[in-house]
Scaffold this active site. Structure first.
Site, PDB file in Angstrom:
ATOM      1  N   ASP A 157      18.758 -42.341  18.722  1.00  0.00           N
ATOM      2  CA  ASP A 157      18.994 -40.993  18.874  1.00  0.00           C
ATOM      3  C   ASP A 157      20.122 -40.152  19.304  1.00  0.00           C
ATOM      4  OD1 ASP A 157      17.776 -38.673  17.877  1.00  0.00           O
ATOM      5  OD2 ASP A 157      16.522 -38.500  19.628  1.00  0.00           O
TER       6      ASP A 157
ATOM      7  N   ASP B 242      22.289 -36.334  13.735  1.00  0.00           N
ATOM      8  CA  ASP B 242      21.136 -36.982  14.471  1.00  0.00           C
ATOM      9  C   ASP B 242      19.679 -37.931  13.430  1.00  0.00           C
ATOM     10  OD1 ASP B 242      19.086 -36.880  15.868  1.00  0.00           O
ATOM     11  OD2 ASP B 242      18.505 -34.984  15.842  1.00  0.00           O
TER      12      ASP B 242
END
Length: 461
Positions: free
Chosen positions: A128, A326
């Site tokens: 992430d 992201d």
């Protein structure tokens, strides 16, 4: 929100706070006391393991020195980790912020395997770039969300060290059990945990780093997700400290062939996805890389000059817009004022009647336009069509901010470089090379002849 004099970034949720636990002695069982009980119960196992491997009671400094010497002799290397892809169920995402996000036709989770400890304990994690810490359920967590996943047991690792405070990442918990507890709040839930230092390996690439061993996890969404934890790969400013940032620790220890990692998301469920540490995979690219320097360190955040529709500038960004790339979210999101204007300009019909004639939606970075097709930015399902861009208003100074999540990352291969030629972190973008170069309706690639061409406002991808 500020805790311990650090600004807590908004994208991960409400942020994180730490508190020092009091010395045990009062009623009830605090996390500090639970940690003491665990250590006591595991003492026999730990002694036995120490005897087997011939360990001595080395100091923390000695241990770090031995590790550094060992890593100095290692060859710099690269490693690709296959990512599993799973469709998100409603309410499943650790980043879900709205009903729209949960229903998105593009919503998927991408996760892969890491190993922690000696001997290694394996876990499935989301890699992430929108968060900064490694979060793993611990054996001390009895919540349903933890028990339904693999849990880390520090008593089974001869290299594990219980860390007392985030701002003293090599200080072990003392006899009184006083230590920090961190709580990290996401869009739909939260995790609380304590700090542990141990060996962490992605394939054959290993480092020694601090992470959060969860002692409490909310049932939603964590009991629903197919992965065990989250490996934050944002820049160190998003972490509890530099030693909590796994990528930063790999760079520090000199174990990477190149101080970068790269991400390829398959366009279809049966197409392989991967994250590669230490190398750029040219066979995953259908165009040359173009780089943008990180504007504000924390997120992998770059400047966007403007938005284009059918390769024409729309003058929506003023001086510039900010974009966070992201890998941990399915979202394409932006400030409400700009998203509202795009809804009007694109005029996506709810009955999908104009789906096949919708224009390209592009994002201008320097001399390049990164274009998405309608199949990338429209959610098309049995109940009709809707623009797959959601509103997300993040106040200054972090915002306004666009989020480029999975739909963008399936279209573009991305590289996250710790230090470019000018010494700044940077993000590289190339058109992803998928197994089907000519996508049918609903696909993610342009025709090959359109991959790179000249336009008055820049190069089109």
């Amino acid at each position: 929100l500020k805790c311990n004099s650090r600004s807590i970034p908004p994208l991960e949720g409400a942020g994180s706070c730490t508190r020092a636990l009091p010395r045990p002695g009062g009623g009830g069982e605090t996390p500090a006391r639970r940690g003491q009980h665990q250590s006591s119960e595991a003492m026999g196992v730990a002694k036995w393991l120490a005897a087997v491997v011939g360990l001595v009671a080395a100091t923390g400094e000695q241990f770090q020195s031995e590790l550094a010497t060992h890593q100095h002799t290692r060859m710099r290397s690269s490693m690709s980790v296959r990512l599993h892809r799973a469709k998100r169920r409603s309410g499943m995402s650790h980043r879900a912020r709205s009903r729209h996000a949960a229903k998105s036709a593009h919503a998927s989770e991408y996760y892969g395997r890491v190993a922690i400890g000696s001997p290694p304990q394996t876990f499935l994690v989301v890699f992430d770039t929108g968060s900064g810490n490694l979060l793993i359920p611990s054996k001390q967590c009895d919540d349903e969300a933890c028990q339904s996943h693999q849990r880390y047991d520090s008593a089974l690792s001869v290299t594990a060290r219980q860390i007392a405070f985030a701002n003293a990442p090599d200080t072990v918990v003392g006899p009184d059990g006083t230590r920090d507890v961190v709580t990290i709040t996401f869009g739909t839930g939260e995790v609380s945990g304590v700090f542990v230092k141990d060996n962490i390996c992605v394939g054959d690439i290993c480092t020694n780093a601090d992470f959060v061993a969860a002692t409490d996890e909310s049932d939603e969404p964590f009991s629903l997700v197919p992965f065990d934890g989250i490996m934050g790969l944002a820049l160190p400013q998003m972490s509890e400290g530099k030693s909590f940032n796994i990528f930063n620790c790999m760079v520090r220890d000199g174990v990477l062939k190149q101080n970068l990692f790269s991400v390829f998301f398959g366009a279809e469920e049966n197409e392989e996805s991967e994250i590669t540490f230490g190398e750029i995979k040219k066979d995953r690219m259908a165009s040359a890389l173009t780089y943008a320097d990180v504007d504000v360190e924390g997120y992998w955040q770059v400047k966007m000059d403007d938005i284009a529709i059918a390769n024409q500038r729309q003058s929506m960004c003023g001086d510039s817009c900010k974009v966070a790339v992201d890998t941990g979210t399915s979202l394409l999101a932006g400030p409400s004022t700009i998203i509202s204007a795009l809804i009007t300009k694109l005029n996506v019909k709810s009955d999908c009647s104009n789906f096949n004639t919708l224009p390209q939606l592009g994002f201008i970075l320097g001399e390049h336009i990164l274009n998405l097709e309608a199949s990338d930015y429209v959610d098309k399902g049995d109940d009709g069509c809707a623009l797959g861009l959601m509103t997300l208003d993040i106040p200054p100074p972090k915002g306004p901010l666009f989020i480029f999540g999975d739909p963008f990352l399936r279209k573009f291969y991305t590289v996250y470089d710790a230090k470019g030629p000018n010494g700044k972190p940077r993000v590289g973008f190339a058109l992803a090379k998928h197994t089907k170069p000519k996508a049918a309706a609903g696909g993610f690639l342009q025709q090959p002849a359109m991959i790179v061409s000249a336009a008055s406002s820049g190069k089109v991808h």
